[in-house]
Design an enzyme around this catalytic site. Structure first.
Site, PDB file in Angstrom:
ATOM      1  CG  ASP A 192      -3.062   1.837  -0.027  1.00 15.64           C
ATOM      2  OD1 ASP A 192      -2.610   1.357   1.034  1.00 15.64           O
ATOM      3  OD2 ASP A 192      -3.058   1.218  -1.114  1.00 15.64           O
TER       4      ASP A 192
ATOM      5  CG  ASN B 116      -2.450  -5.284   7.391  1.00 16.90           C
ATOM      6  OD1 ASN B 116      -3.358  -5.597   8.148  1.00 16.90           O
ATOM      7  ND2 ASN B 116      -2.673  -4.774   6.194  1.00 16.90           N
TER       8      ASN B 116
ATOM      9  N   GLY C 298      -0.597  -9.946   7.007  1.00 18.41           N
ATOM     10  CA  GLY C 298      -0.864  -9.349   5.701  1.00 18.41           C
ATOM     11  C   GLY C 298       0.013  -8.149   5.378  1.00 18.41           C
ATOM     12  CD  GLN C 299       4.824  -5.256   8.003  1.00 19.03           C
ATOM     13  OE1 GLN C 299       4.889  -6.079   8.913  1.00 19.03           O
ATOM     14  NE2 GLN C 299       5.512  -4.137   7.992  1.00 19.03           N
ATOM     15  CB  SER C 300       2.498  -6.340   1.065  1.00 15.06           C
ATOM     16  OG  SER C 300       1.924  -5.052   1.035  1.00 15.06           O
TER      17      SER C 300
ATOM     18  CG  HIS D  47       2.202   0.486   6.263  1.00 12.76           C
ATOM     19  ND1 HIS D  47       3.270  -0.373   6.184  1.00 12.76           N
ATOM     20  CD2 HIS D  47       1.132  -0.206   5.783  1.00 12.76           C
ATOM     21  CE1 HIS D  47       2.881  -1.528   5.681  1.00 12.76           C
ATOM     22  NE2 HIS D  47       1.574  -1.470   5.439  1.00 12.76           N
TER      23      HIS D  47
ATOM     24  CG  HIS E 124      -3.570   0.140   5.950  1.00 18.01           C
ATOM     25  ND1 HIS E 124      -3.587   0.057   4.566  1.00 18.01           N
ATOM     26  CD2 HIS E 124      -2.619  -0.738   6.355  1.00 18.01           C
ATOM     27  CE1 HIS E 124      -2.690  -0.830   4.164  1.00 18.01           C
ATOM     28  NE2 HIS E 124      -2.098  -1.334   5.221  1.00 18.01           N
TER      29      HIS E 124
END
Ligand code: DGP
Length: 115
Positions: free
Chosen positions: A30, A88, A94-96, A101, A103
């Protein structure tokens, strides 16, 4: 998908620190690590989020969670003490980045509840 930054990482159009790759998925460090070990495991295929998965993706998700994540946790040295896997999802999740994906975080004690 043309404008997806993670698709570009999969295609090696933008650089990343890859830690794992096979036919179905890749894992890379990341860019903004939140723990001593923080990698993202993503399908090569563009899937927007958990909500976009279909029946056809069962083997893909099982591969990531059954085969790849535990293997990576061992390889990265966090399996014994423990680690956290987070996906997320959506705005309040909180998914940007809108490419599914997982984490994989470890190397320190995690807090609960998450922020
Ligand atoms: P999320 O907020 O759950 O959508 O997580 C997206 C993560 O992706 C965030 O922790 C930062 C990381 N990230 C965003 N852009 C890049 C990039 O270009 N390279 C790498 N390695 N990570 C990225």
């Amino acid at each position: 998908m043309a404008d997806c930054i993670f698709c570009k990482i999969v295609q090696k159009e933008i650089p990343s620190q890859l830690v794992y790759e096979d036919e179905q998925c890749v894992a890379f460090k990341d860019l903004e690590p939140q723990a001593p070990v923080h990698v993202l495991v993503i399908p090569k295929k563009h899937v927007e989020s958990l909500l976009a998965l279909t029946d056809a993706d069962r083997d893909l998700v099982a591969h990531i969670l059954v085969d790849v994540v535990p293997q990576l946790a061992k390889k990265l040295g966090v399996a014994e003490k423990g680690f956290r896997v987070v996906a997320n999802t959506g705005e309040e999740g909180g998914q940007s980045v809108k490419h599914l994906h997982f984490h994989l975080l470890g190397g320190r004690s995690m807090q609960w509840p998450p922020g």
